[in-house]
Design an enzyme around this catalytic site. Structure first.
Site, mmCIF file in Angstrom:
data_model
loop_
_atom_site.group_PDB
_atom_site.id
_atom_site.type_symbol
_atom_site.label_atom_id
_atom_site.label_comp_id
_atom_site.label_asym_id
_atom_site.label_seq_id
_atom_site.Cartn_x
_atom_site.Cartn_y
_atom_site.Cartn_z
ATOM 1 N N GLN A 100 22.673 -0.970 -5.068
ATOM 2 C CA GLN A 100 22.374 -0.416 -3.745
ATOM 3 C C GLN A 100 22.363 -1.484 -2.647
ATOM 4 O O GLN A 100 22.017 -1.193 -1.505
ATOM 5 C CB GLN A 100 21.072 0.384 -3.773
ATOM 6 N N GLY A 107 8.687 8.075 -1.001
ATOM 7 C CA GLY A 107 8.017 7.969 0.289
ATOM 8 C C GLY A 107 8.846 8.566 1.419
ATOM 9 O O GLY A 107 10.070 8.425 1.444
ATOM 10 N N GLN A 108 8.135 9.201 2.352
ATOM 11 C CA GLN A 108 8.809 9.780 3.534
ATOM 12 C C GLN A 108 9.474 8.704 4.387
ATOM 13 O O GLN A 108 10.400 8.978 5.131
ATOM 14 C CB GLN A 108 7.782 10.536 4.380
ATOM 15 N N LYS A 109 8.993 7.466 4.241
ATOM 16 C CA LYS A 109 9.574 6.394 5.052
ATOM 17 C C LYS A 109 11.091 6.341 4.897
ATOM 18 O O LYS A 109 11.815 6.136 5.857
ATOM 19 C CB LYS A 109 8.963 5.055 4.663
ATOM 20 N N ASP A 110 11.548 6.549 3.666
ATOM 21 C CA ASP A 110 13.001 6.530 3.414
ATOM 22 C C ASP A 110 13.463 7.984 3.333
ATOM 23 O O ASP A 110 13.851 8.469 2.275
ATOM 24 C CB ASP A 110 13.284 5.759 2.135
ATOM 25 N N GLN A 163 0.816 -1.225 0.000
ATOM 26 C CA GLN A 163 0.000 0.000 0.000
ATOM 27 C C GLN A 163 0.848 1.273 0.000
ATOM 28 O O GLN A 163 0.433 2.300 -0.518
ATOM 29 C CB GLN A 163 -0.958 0.019 1.196
ATOM 30 N N GLY A 164 2.035 1.221 0.595
ATOM 31 C CA GLY A 164 2.912 2.404 0.595
ATOM 32 C C GLY A 164 3.280 2.799 -0.823
ATOM 33 O O GLY A 164 3.234 3.983 -1.194
ATOM 34 N N HIS A 165 3.625 1.809 -1.654
ATOM 35 C CA HIS A 165 3.928 2.090 -3.062
ATOM 36 C C HIS A 165 2.673 2.606 -3.770
ATOM 37 O O HIS A 165 2.726 3.576 -4.525
ATOM 38 C CB HIS A 165 4.384 0.816 -3.770
#
Ligand code: AMP
Length: 440
Positions: free
Chosen positions: A131, A263-266, A104-106
């Site tokens: 990476q 995303g703010q997550k990263d 869902q984040g994507h």
């Protein structure tokens, strides 16, 4: 950097063959150094929804974007107004770079692209070997092509509705979203058809001179963004941000997006990308969308959460709880009046104490029930430069970020589901924005 280990970690991995077997693992890439690698494909080239194009090569992307991005007469004028410039951006291609295993984040990033008005959306799915460190989980990174295609196909009607609403049309009732407020009051307008593509390149396509390797001193064409790329995540994973910046530069040059969505997550990744875009004068906008979390415990969604298994999954929200405790200390620091600077010493210990308490609790449990994790960092950083912050400037706020590594369980119970791939170590990262609190 702090490291706390309440339980001794077991080096033995507890395999769960049933779990491993049922998951469809496609060959995305093999050891990039092998001779056969160049001939192998990363993904199947078809998607179950014929309306979503699957692009494998740079030429295919160029042809697709040329086809869908016909220049509009107003935006090509040299004297285009600010509004026209904005329109041009909204009408351009949106790119959402991912490594697949979509969650869902994507999907929320893709939704954000449609909300911004993009009817040409490219989702890249590429597990970029550059990476990953030499000893990292490259081979076992989850690959779920069929599920990813199905998730994008299922999302399509909702995106079409979003665009229709934006253009003043009516909802069809499929995948209604909360942003439908004024759509029904407007006259139905012509809404452009949504054009979506998945860009799933091979490694030879992405690294035409040959894959340069994963070692810190590998020679090749890399983009390096320092000092931000060397701190925190970059300390633990020295080639990570070099790999991210390099692959994103390639993706941006291939897709030529008007906007890219991250995303703010990263969060550190977003600072690296913003700096790269600024310093290399790339003609695109970077949009950062909020972190999507699981309910009710707030664990940030991540493709790697599948490795946790129920026992470690239950403890994993300790990181967000710690960050929230830090944020509460920041809020309490303003009790003496808005506009007061709050010291890192007031915020970070509040977060650490949640982690330490949980470690203590877990270490008192029997080995076949307890969960161990290592603390990598809890840090307070400037929202723009990502430099360390000793005192939060109330006009600016700060980012409180953290990383922990969930260790494999010490002792498995009989038949216990330990997570995908037998429950390897799982590194979790998360962050919370401490908002500015200027004097009123
Ligand atoms: P990944 O596939 O992990 O490389 O992530 C691709 C994009 O999805 C990156 O911009 C991530 O920051 C973003 N992303 C991953 N997890 C989340 C999440 N829980 N919420 C919002 N964005 C996310």
């Amino acid at each position: 950097m702090l490291s706390v280990r309440p339980l001794s970690s077991s080096s033995s991995r507890h395999k769960n063959p049933a779990k491993v077997a049922h998951r469809r693992v496609l060959t995305i890439f093999d050891d990039p150094t092998t001779a056969t690698f160049a001939q192998r494909s990363q993904f199947e080239s078809t998607s179950p929804d014929p309306r979503i194009a699957v692009l494998r090569t740079v030429d295919q992307v160029r042809a697709w974007t040329a086809d869908v991005c016909k220049p509009s007469s107003s935006s090509s004028r040299p004297t285009a107004s600010e509004g026209e410039q904005q329109e041009k951006h909204d009408a351009g291609v949106a790119l959402i770079p991912t490594m697949g295993a979509l969650h869902q984040g994507h999907l929320d990033l893709i939704r954000a692209a449609a909300r911004a008005g993009h009817d040409k959306i490219v989702v890249s799915i590429y597990v970029n070997p550059a990476q990953f460190g030499v000893s990292e989980d490259l081979d076992s990174y989850p690959k779920t092509w069929d599920a990813d295609c199905a998730a994008l196909a299922a999302l399509r009607p909702e995106l079409e509705n979003t665009l229709r609403q934006r253009h003043g049309g009516q909802e069809t009732g499929v995948g209604k979203s909360s942003s439908s407020s004024s759509a029904s009051q407007q006259e139905e307008g012509a809404s452009p058809a949504l054009q979506m593509a998945i860009f799933a390149p091979t490694t030879p396509e992405m690294y035409p001179s040959g894959f340069p390797g994963q070692e810190p001193d590998s020679a090749g064409s890399f983009v390096t963004i320092t000092p931000v790329g060397a701190a925190l995540e970059g300390k633990t994973r020295p080639t990570f941000f070099r790999g991210v910046a390099t692959v994103c530069m390639k993706l941006f040059n291939i897709v030529l997006p008007a906007r890219v969505f991250f995303g703010q997550k990263d969060i550190q990744q977003t600072v690296v990308i913003r700096q790269m875009v600024r310093d290399f004068r790339l003609p695109l906008d970077v949009v950062v969308a909020p972190t999507t979390r699981e309910e009710p415990d707030g664990l940030a969604l991540s493709s790697r959460n599948v490795y946790l298994g129920p026992r470690r999954r239950a403890v994993a929200p300790v990181l967000v709880r710690a960050l929230r405790a830090g944020a509460a200390a920041y809020d309490a620091g303003h009790a003496g009046g808005r506009g007061r600077a709050v010291a890192a010493e007031e915020i970070i210990p509040a977060a650490l104490s949640v982690l330490l308490e949980t470690l203590g609790e877990q270490s008192r449990r029997p080995p076949d029930e307890g969960v161990a994790f290592e603390l990598d960092y809890i840090a307070l950083r400037d929202p723009d430069t990502f430099e360390e912050v000793q005192e939060v400037d109330p006009r600016k706020g700060a980012i409180l970020c953290g990383a922990i590594k969930m260790l494999p369980v010490f002792k498995a119970q009989e038949g216990e589901d330990l997570g995908e791939a037998g429950g390897p170590p799982v590194r979790l990262i998360d962050n919370i924005i401490l908002p500015p609190r200027p004097e009123e």
